[in-house]
Design an enzyme around this catalytic site. Structure first.
Site, mmCIF file in Angstrom:
data_model
loop_
_atom_site.group_PDB
_atom_site.id
_atom_site.type_symbol
_atom_site.label_atom_id
_atom_site.label_comp_id
_atom_site.label_asym_id
_atom_site.label_seq_id
_atom_site.Cartn_x
_atom_site.Cartn_y
_atom_site.Cartn_z
ATOM 1 N N CYS A 1 -11.454 8.405 32.260
ATOM 2 C CA CYS A 1 -11.654 7.036 32.874
ATOM 3 C C CYS A 1 -12.188 6.331 31.899
ATOM 4 C CB CYS A 1 -12.269 7.112 34.169
ATOM 5 S SG CYS A 1 -12.363 5.255 34.832
ATOM 6 N N CYS A 2 -11.713 5.187 31.362
ATOM 7 C CA CYS A 2 -12.508 4.250 30.362
ATOM 8 C C CYS A 2 -13.234 5.115 29.160
ATOM 9 C CB CYS A 2 -13.305 3.346 31.047
ATOM 10 S SG CYS A 2 -12.604 2.529 32.319
ATOM 11 N N GLY A 3 -12.380 6.184 28.787
ATOM 12 C CA GLY A 3 -13.400 6.911 27.568
ATOM 13 C C GLY A 3 -13.243 8.297 27.908
ATOM 14 N N ASP B 1 -19.841 4.590 25.423
ATOM 15 C CA ASP B 1 -18.728 4.200 26.659
ATOM 16 C C ASP B 1 -19.418 3.024 27.600
ATOM 17 O OD1 ASP B 1 -16.654 5.787 25.728
ATOM 18 O OD2 ASP B 1 -16.905 7.022 27.552
#
Length: 266
Positions: free
Chosen positions: A106-108, A237
């Site tokens: 998730c996001c990275g 991140d």
């Protein structure tokens, strides 16, 4: 033979060819069990100081509470090593399995290492705080000077909340993570705004340490020790400026250097 005395331990010290007997103050370590809504929730091995800060910060870091007023009552039995916390709400299943690992991205990519509570509580930081390298050195020197328990025992870690100009408060513990939880608990109980604050830290920057700083909502972490690769992936991140090996007049900036004045245009 037990060499424990009233004010520490009696030790035999060798220094080169010389030998002496001295009183040595030693860091205290005790297990402390958190009872939550009548159920055993966790046992923390810690330095038994600032215990309410530790309990509140730990519960916040684990995603059990977000605000101090979610706690109905706290009772601490320091002698037996128990704390009894009653919340204004019941715990749901997600909070009870707070330590189960979450596998996903998730996001990275680094976020696949999050535990379930980290998914809910880790924050992407948007702090606009900018600090100079000189202030970084000054704050680390101040942490070292003000760390009374470390000076006495050499056996604790220290975490400080600071502005760019000064140390606001310090918490100490044998555990790096506990020191940060104590700091977080102090912040929550006193409703301290963190947009213009940073954390100065004595320990290694592990992924868990980095996540605790993220959960607090702080944008700059300065440590005198080394980071791990996963911690830096998470810092990248989550938008956290990570500084390690801040010692004397040297430091390394690993992530998001835009918050360090001299590094903004490099």
């Amino acid at each position: 033979m037990n060499n424990k005395k009233e004010n520490g331990w009696e030790v035999i010290r060798f220094n080169g060819d010389s030998k002496s007997t001295q009183q040595e103050e030693v860091a205290i370590e005790k297990p402390f069990t958190i009872m939550l809504n009548g159920e055993e929730f966790a046992t923390i091995v810690c330095t038994p100081t600032d215990l309410q800060d530790l309990i509140v910060g730990f519960l916040a870091a684990e995603g059990v509470i977000r605000f101090y007023d979610e706690i109905k009552s706290i009772s601490i039995d320091e002698k037996l090593g128990f704390s009894y916390i009653q919340l204004i709400k019941n715990l749901d299943g997600l909070q009870l399995d707070h330590s189960k690992r979450f596998i996903g991205s998730c996001c990275g990519k680094s976020r696949q290492f999050y535990f379930k509570n980290d998914i809910r509580t880790a924050k992407t930081i948007m702090s606009q705080l900018i600090i100079s390298v000189r202030h970084c050195f000054q704050l680390m020197n101040a942490l070292q000077t003000k760390s009374k328990q470390f000076i006495k025992t050499g056996g604790v870690h220290n975490a400080a909340l600071a502005t760019q100009d000064e140390i606001i408060t310090i918490r100490s513990d044998i555990g790096r993570h506990n020191a940060l939880d104590k700091l977080y608990g102090h912040v929550i109980q006193n409703n301290i705004r963190l947009g213009d604050k940073l954390v100065v830290f004595s320990g290694r920057i592990s992924s868990e340490v980095l996540l605790k700083v993220s959960k607090m909502g702080v944008g700059i972490l300065i440590s005198k020790s080394a980071p791990t690769d996963l911690a830096l992936q998470l810092a990248d991140d989550l938008g956290i400026t990570t500084i390690g090996f801040a010692r004397g007049n040297r430091l390394n900036i690993y992530t998001h250097p835009h918050r360090i004045m001299e590094a903004k245009n490099t």
